[in-house]
Design a protein around this motif. Structure first.
Motif, PDB file in Angstrom:
ATOM      1  N   TRP A 247       0.833  -1.198   0.000  1.00  0.00           N
ATOM      2  CA  TRP A 247       0.000   0.000   0.000  1.00  0.00           C
ATOM      3  C   TRP A 247       0.868   1.249   0.000  1.00  0.00           C
ATOM      4  O   TRP A 247       1.840   1.344   0.760  1.00  0.00           O
ATOM      5  N   HIS A 248       0.525   2.173  -0.875  1.00  0.00           N
ATOM      6  CA  HIS A 248       1.168   3.485  -0.906  1.00  0.00           C
ATOM      7  C   HIS A 248       0.392   4.363   0.072  1.00  0.00           C
ATOM      8  O   HIS A 248      -0.790   4.658  -0.145  1.00  0.00           O
ATOM      9  N   MET A 271      -9.747   3.250  -0.362  1.00  0.00           N
ATOM     10  CA  MET A 271      -8.667   3.176  -1.343  1.00  0.00           C
ATOM     11  C   MET A 271      -8.061   1.771  -1.389  1.00  0.00           C
ATOM     12  O   MET A 271      -8.059   1.043  -0.399  1.00  0.00           O
ATOM     13  N   GLU A 272      -7.530   1.427  -2.530  1.00  0.00           N
ATOM     14  CA  GLU A 272      -7.050   0.060  -2.771  1.00  0.00           C
ATOM     15  C   GLU A 272      -5.532  -0.022  -2.714  1.00  0.00           C
ATOM     16  O   GLU A 272      -4.825   0.981  -2.726  1.00  0.00           O
ATOM     17  N   SER A 273      -5.056  -1.260  -2.678  1.00  0.00           N
ATOM     18  CA  SER A 273      -3.623  -1.544  -2.753  1.00  0.00           C
ATOM     19  C   SER A 273      -3.057  -0.978  -4.047  1.00  0.00           C
ATOM     20  O   SER A 273      -3.734  -0.936  -5.082  1.00  0.00           O
ATOM     21  N   CYS A 274      -1.795  -0.562  -4.005  1.00  0.00           N
ATOM     22  CA  CYS A 274      -1.159  -0.034  -5.216  1.00  0.00           C
ATOM     23  C   CYS A 274      -0.579  -1.144  -6.086  1.00  0.00           C
ATOM     24  O   CYS A 274      -0.093  -0.869  -7.188  1.00  0.00           O
ATOM     25  N   ARG A 335       9.728  -9.444  -4.607  1.00  0.00           N
ATOM     26  CA  ARG A 335      10.279  -8.173  -5.096  1.00  0.00           C
ATOM     27  C   ARG A 335       9.223  -7.472  -5.945  1.00  0.00           C
ATOM     28  O   ARG A 335       8.668  -8.073  -6.872  1.00  0.00           O
ATOM     29  N   ASP A 336       8.919  -6.222  -5.613  1.00  0.00           N
ATOM     30  CA  ASP A 336       7.963  -5.429  -6.372  1.00  0.00           C
ATOM     31  C   ASP A 336       8.672  -4.245  -7.031  1.00  0.00           C
ATOM     32  O   ASP A 336       9.552  -3.623  -6.421  1.00  0.00           O
ATOM     33  N   LEU A 337       8.260  -3.937  -8.252  1.00  0.00           N
ATOM     34  CA  LEU A 337       8.866  -2.859  -9.031  1.00  0.00           C
ATOM     35  C   LEU A 337       7.844  -1.733  -9.180  1.00  0.00           C
ATOM     36  O   LEU A 337       6.716  -1.970  -9.601  1.00  0.00           O
ATOM     37  N   PHE A 338       8.240  -0.519  -8.853  1.00  0.00           N
ATOM     38  CA  PHE A 338       7.319   0.611  -8.886  1.00  0.00           C
ATOM     39  C   PHE A 338       7.290   1.278 -10.254  1.00  0.00           C
ATOM     40  O   PHE A 338       8.315   1.426 -10.923  1.00  0.00           O
ATOM     41  N   GLU A 339       6.085   1.692 -10.622  1.00  0.00           N
ATOM     42  CA  GLU A 339       5.880   2.433 -11.859  1.00  0.00           C
ATOM     43  C   GLU A 339       4.932   3.590 -11.558  1.00  0.00           C
ATOM     44  O   GLU A 339       3.885   3.386 -10.949  1.00  0.00           O
ATOM     45  N   VAL A 346       2.019   2.194  -9.378  1.00  0.00           N
ATOM     46  CA  VAL A 346       1.559   0.828  -9.524  1.00  0.00           C
ATOM     47  C   VAL A 346       2.760  -0.064  -9.254  1.00  0.00           C
ATOM     48  O   VAL A 346       3.848   0.164  -9.797  1.00  0.00           O
ATOM     49  N   ALA A 347       2.578  -1.047  -8.398  1.00  0.00           N
ATOM     50  CA  ALA A 347       3.649  -1.996  -8.096  1.00  0.00           C
ATOM     51  C   ALA A 347       3.470  -3.221  -8.977  1.00  0.00           C
ATOM     52  O   ALA A 347       2.424  -3.869  -8.942  1.00  0.00           O
ATOM     53  N   ARG A 348       4.491  -3.525  -9.772  1.00  0.00           N
ATOM     54  CA  ARG A 348       4.467  -4.692 -10.644  1.00  0.00           C
ATOM     55  C   ARG A 348       5.211  -5.846  -9.967  1.00  0.00           C
ATOM     56  O   ARG A 348       6.096  -5.630  -9.154  1.00  0.00           O
ATOM     57  N   HIS A 349       4.880  -7.054 -10.342  1.00  0.00           N
ATOM     58  CA  HIS A 349       5.491  -8.241  -9.740  1.00  0.00           C
ATOM     59  C   HIS A 349       6.854  -8.493 -10.379  1.00  0.00           C
ATOM     60  O   HIS A 349       6.946  -8.863 -11.549  1.00  0.00           O
ATOM     61  N   GLY A 350       7.912  -8.253  -9.610  1.00  0.00           N
ATOM     62  CA  GLY A 350       9.243  -8.590 -10.078  1.00  0.00           C
ATOM     63  C   GLY A 350       9.582 -10.033  -9.754  1.00  0.00           C
ATOM     64  O   GLY A 350       8.856 -10.708  -9.015  1.00  0.00           O
TER      65      GLY A 350
END
Length: 1004
Positions: A247-248, A271-274, A335-339, A346-350
């Protein structure tokens, strides 16, 4: 054998969150092979920094200014201390030669109780020690307490069980941040503070200022957050369990929760998870225990602990700014990658970073140190946070993860001068930056810092080409009290969006702003091109007095480009909501002018609630008159629709309120526009007001065979909700209509009319399977209807195999002696014993042999799922989300499927526990309460969604059982059981049978 002694209570994570129930392994990997057994990316290596008996049950850790690792051992769990006595310890580990293994161990404190978090600073140690936030002074730095622990704050509740408060860390703004889990409400304040002056929190983020001695709730929501860190722009991120792992955190946010409602009933949406992904394959959270199969492919499981945004200088740069969290079910590090996305991320699945390859691995925290290496503490146990027995208190490990060989870094930042600390603001490793900033803040609390140091920070802020370094200078100037108003105002004009955003945050830190600043912020709200800046403005509004919010809020409301932003519409709403009751007319104008649909709807909804607060009758007609008047003035169809929709939501469940002044003129103006959505919304609202013309219109619409079926169904549902007295006759007349038969049968349950059971049973043999289910649900809803049903069952009009276990339980819920006696006569005993269930499971397993399952017809299994399961469950994106989504559950595990079908009450999450409601007119409803707002309950039964007013409820009883009843398979043939079970375990969606293809789900 896996253990089943798991507490069904919910949410996961916590002090040791996890599970592979009881591990298949009797012990963790030996100390001498555990680190070498880990799988890491090429070039990385793991070493055992410390292990049992030198450390046991490590739950949290922090670094001091000398680079030494301080570790909390929590021996209290799960038998939390109630008297403040305990033997939890705080240990200090020192690795002088930098080889990744400690050289010296010191016990700083050994009388702790309920310890779950640690941070260092301001001459001592800060500890989460439920119910208290403690400070243990060690101002001379001799590694011995100067005195007993001091209670800084109290009021955290031990009833949170494994969701106790935790996660201490210093923010770039100089505050101490922490986390709070769900399960109980805490009232936090300084010792001796009266309850009414304390702040309530039951899940979310909080902060405390060490010199200002102020406590604040930063954000509400999530489930059990257990990991916290900041990125290079000073944005806060937390990790969490069950409903979203990342969560941001925007100050003032109100996030989705695993269960329960937000403290503010007018938040409306949360609000939802990022993150754009989850780390398990879906389904109920407990299905990911063990992290195997499909769950492993997606990340390992739902249970997360620890958050680290890597800003060190040892790992390759490709890892910088990524977020790492421990996945406990998967025994690994995700590991999550931020965009960037609009105002947030948005956190993408690394790719998963580390695999422990040890089923006892229970990682809880990650932190990088002065050499850039990462330290990972491992609770080391086979159980989970819900397991309050068989705790293995003799285990614990701390690993160090480094890229290549690290060098020994000998530091003692407290010995450096102010100017040297300022120079550390440029260091690549943020460990040096954050420690130096905190030391400067400590010194500034005792007096001004060195003028040359301040001058150095000013040059850095004005001249450095790297925005991240200028941000560091801004934060350092702020925490040292060196950020003068003129200098801060200058940052509002910076070309760097994050500097402008932080300038806004710091301007509003003290909850006040002079008129010239308010004007400047309003101008930014109108014209600033950055969504990040606009988010800071929306967030900061909550810190201003209500009267000072209007102009900025109105300007932000006009920014139509933010309509789809993940954060801005709701953050603006949370700031505006308190204003509505203070000035209804201004709120109505804001709703009409706003370019954000979500804001328009919420404003109208909140305004309308003021008219009916506290009961069925209107208490103040002015809010409805104001909304009616504005509806007659605006000519934008989307605005009309959003205002009407907001009003409808506010008045849901109410009947014949009376027509407010101005409504007839508004209705004419709306009708002149000719927009079908607006016309339908206006007609629905007119029905709530009790307009006779609206009732007549909907009756005609229900009978109109040329109208769209969906429109006819909505009209019928609206009339039912308004308890139209003329509707029963119409329902009886339309019962032969196949297009509306399902909604008609469900609607009949709302009326106590002796003609209804007769009509249903007379036509029963003509109904298809789904219609029969609806008919039986209605017949089981009232005493008179139930007796008629049981007579029909006894006489063979209704076949025994048609009556589901759900219907039987519904009949039992009527709690009437005559019904119970007749049910026993025609049905018999209906509740199998645990031994019966075990025998049933064994029988089904013998039936469902490999060869028999191989002959299954998957398409027919899909049809059976649609008829018997889809009312509550989703599979392959079909069905309804009342119970858990089955797509990612252990569907291919025959034992798992049979246990849940035969014994669905063995493990019931709180979200899926049933409530039994008896209305004043004799109707009995079994269902899940999905919302409770403004005196109206929303109940999801097995076959419909029902709105009911509190004053219409005669009795309300919470049940510990699942909405899914026992005996689901008893009415199925062996072949049908085979087809359904095979479909549940299928790897892809099969086509529907030819005879059902093209039919809507509700008609299948």
């Amino acid at each position: 054998m896996p253990s089943r002694k798991v507490c069904p209570l919910l949410a996961c994570l916590a002090c040791l969150v996890s599970v592979t129930s009881a591990s298949a392994d009797d012990a963790p990997l030996p100390l001498d092979v555990a680190a070498q057994s880990m799988t890491l990316p090429e070039g990385f290596q793991a070493t055992l920094f410390a292990g049992e008996p030198d450390v046991v049950q490590p739950i949290a850790m922090a670094f001091d200014d000398r680079g030494r690792l301080w570790v909390v051992e929590c021996l209290s769990y799960p038998d939390w201390s109630r008297d403040g006595q305990g033997r939890d310890r705080v240990l200090i580990f020192d690795d002088r030669d930098g080889d990744g293994r400690f050289d010296e161990r010191t016990v700083f404190f050994d009388q702790g109780s309920n310890l779950s978090g640690i941070e260092l600073g301001y001459g001592g140690v800060w500890l989460c020690s439920t119910p208290n936030l403690l400070f243990i002074p060690d101002r001379d730095g001799d590694d011995r307490p100067d005195g007993p622990p001091e209670v800084i704050l109290d009021g955290w509740d031990l009833e949170a069980k494994h969701n106790v408060f935790n996660g201490l860390c210093w923010g770039p703004d100089g505050w101490l941040y922490g986390l709070n889990g769900i399960l109980s409400n805490s009232l936090v304040g300084k010792p001796g503070t009266p309850s009414e002056q304390r702040q309530a929190i039951n899940c979310g983020v909080w902060r405390y200022h060490p010199t200002g001695q102020t406590f604040e709730v930063v954000a509400h929501g999530t489930t059990n957050a257990w990991g916290i860190d900041f990125d290079e722009a000073g944005e806060l991120f937390i990790t969490n369990c069950v409903i979203g792992h990342l969560w941001h955190v925007v100050p003032g946010a109100r996030f989705q929760r695993m269960f329960g409602q937000d403290f503010n009933p007018y938040s409306y949406q949360l609000m939802e998870s990022c993150a754009d992904h989850i780390h398990w394959a879906g389904g109920a959270w407990y299905s990911s225990r063990g992290g195997q199969g499909e769950h492993s492919k997606t990340g390992g499981g739902h249970a997360h602990s620890g958050a680290m945004v890597y800003l060190g200088d040892n790992w390759p740069d490709e890892h910088r700014g990524n977020l790492f969290t421990v996945n406990i079910h998967g025994n690994r590090v995700n590991r999550d990658l931020f965009e960037r996305a609009g105002s947030g991320y948005v956190a993408r699945h690394g790719p998963d970073f580390l695999f422990a390859n040890d089923t006892w691995f229970r990682g809880l925290a990650l932190r990088y140190g002065p050499d850039g290496g990462v330290y990972l503490c491992d609770w080391t146990d086979s159980g989970e946070c819900h397991d309050y027995e068989d705790i293995h208190r003799d285990n614990g490990r701390i690993y160090k993860i480094a890229y290549g060989q690290t060098r020994a870094v000998q530091v003692d930042l407290a010995r450096l001068g102010d100017l040297e600390l300022v120079e550390l603001m440029l260091h690549k490793n943020d460990w040096f930056v954050s420690h130096a900033r905190r030391i400067l803040a400590e010194r500034a609390a005792a007096g001004p810092i060195d003028p040359q140091a301040r001058a150095g920070l000013l040059r850095m802020l004005d001249e450095h080409p790297d925005v991240s370094r200028r941000l560091r200078a801004l934060w350092a100037l702020h925490v040292t009290g060196s950020l003068q108003p003129a200098l801060l105002n200058r940052q509002l004009d910076s070309e760097a969006e994050h500097l402008r955003a932080w300038a806004v945050r710091l301007e509003l830190e003290d909850h006040l702003a002079p008129p010239q600043v308010l004007n400047r912020l309003a101008d930014m709200a109108r014209h600033d091109p950055s969504a990040v800046v606009r988010l800071s403005l929306a967030s900061g509004l909550q810190r201003l007095p209500p009267a000072d919010r209007w102009e900025i809020a109105a300007a932000l409301a006009l920014r139509g480009e933010d309509a789809e932003d993940a954060n801005l519409p709701l953050m603006l709403w949370y700031a505006v909501e308190p204003l509505v009751a203070l000035d209804i007319e201004r709120s109505v104008r804001l709703a009409a002018d706003a370019a954000l649909p979500q804001l328009r709807q919420n404003l109208a909804r909140r305004i309308a609630t003021l008219a009916v607060a506290g009961g069925q009758d209107i208490v103040d007609v002015k809010p409805l008159e104001s909304l009616s008047r504005i509806l007659g003035q605006v000519d934008r169809r989307e605005v009309q629709h959003d205002i009407l929709e907001g009003m409808r939501l506010a008045l849901a469940g109410r009947r014949r309120l009376g027509i407010p002044g101005g409504w007839h003129d508004a209705a004419k103006a709306l009708a002149a526009g000719g927009d079908p959505r607006v016309l339908e919304a206006a007609s629905m609202l007119a029905l709530v007001f009790g307009d006779p013309d609206a009732f007549a219109h909907f009756r005609v619409l229900v009978q109109d065979s040329h109208a769209e079926p969906a429109l006819r169904r909505r009209a019928l549902e609206a009339l039912v909700q308004q308890q139209d007295a003329e509707l029963p006759a119409l329902l009886l007349e339309l019962l032969p209509n196949r297009e509306l038969r399902g909604p008609i049968l469900r609607a009949m349950a709302a009326y106590d009319d002796a003609r209804i059971p007769e009509a249903i049973l007379r036509a029963y043999q003509t109904f298809d399977a789904t219609e029969r289910d609806d008919a039986l649900a209605t017949l089981a809803s009232r005493r008179g209807y139930a007796l008629a049903l049981l007579d029909a069952l006894d006489g063979g009009v209704v076949e025994r195999r048609d009556v589901s276990a759900f219907t039987v339980r519904q009949l039992q819920s009527i709690n009437d002696p005559a019904v119970d006696t007749k049910l026993t006569e025609v049905w018999g005993a209906s509740r199998p014993t645990p031994m019966d269930k075990s025998a049933l499971i064994a029988d089904y397993k013998r039936l469902l042999g490999v060869d028999f399952l191989a002959s299954a017809h998957l398409s027919r299994g899909r049809l059976l799922f649609a008829r018997h399961c889809a009312a509550c469950h989703r599979l392959y994106d079909e069905g309804h989300q009342v119970g858990p989504d089955l797509t990612g559950s252990q569907r291919s595990n025959l034992d798992y499927v049979l246990e849940n079908l035969v014994d669905p009450n063995a493990l019931v999450g709180r979200d899926y526990q049933m409530t039994i409601i008896q209305t004043v007119d004799g109707r009995v409803i079994n269902g899940i309460i999905t919302a409770e707002e403004n005196g109206t309950l929303t109940i999801q039964s097995q076959n419909e969604r029902i709105l009911i007013r509190e004053e219409e409820i005669d009795e309300r009883q919470a049940s510990s059982v699942s909405l899914m009843p026992e005996g689901q398979m008893e009415k199925l043939t062996a072949e049908e059981i085979r087809d359904l079970v095979a479909y549940l375990g299928s790897k892809e969606q099969p086509p529907l049978p030819a005879e059902a293809a093209g039919a809507p789900l509700e008609e299948q």
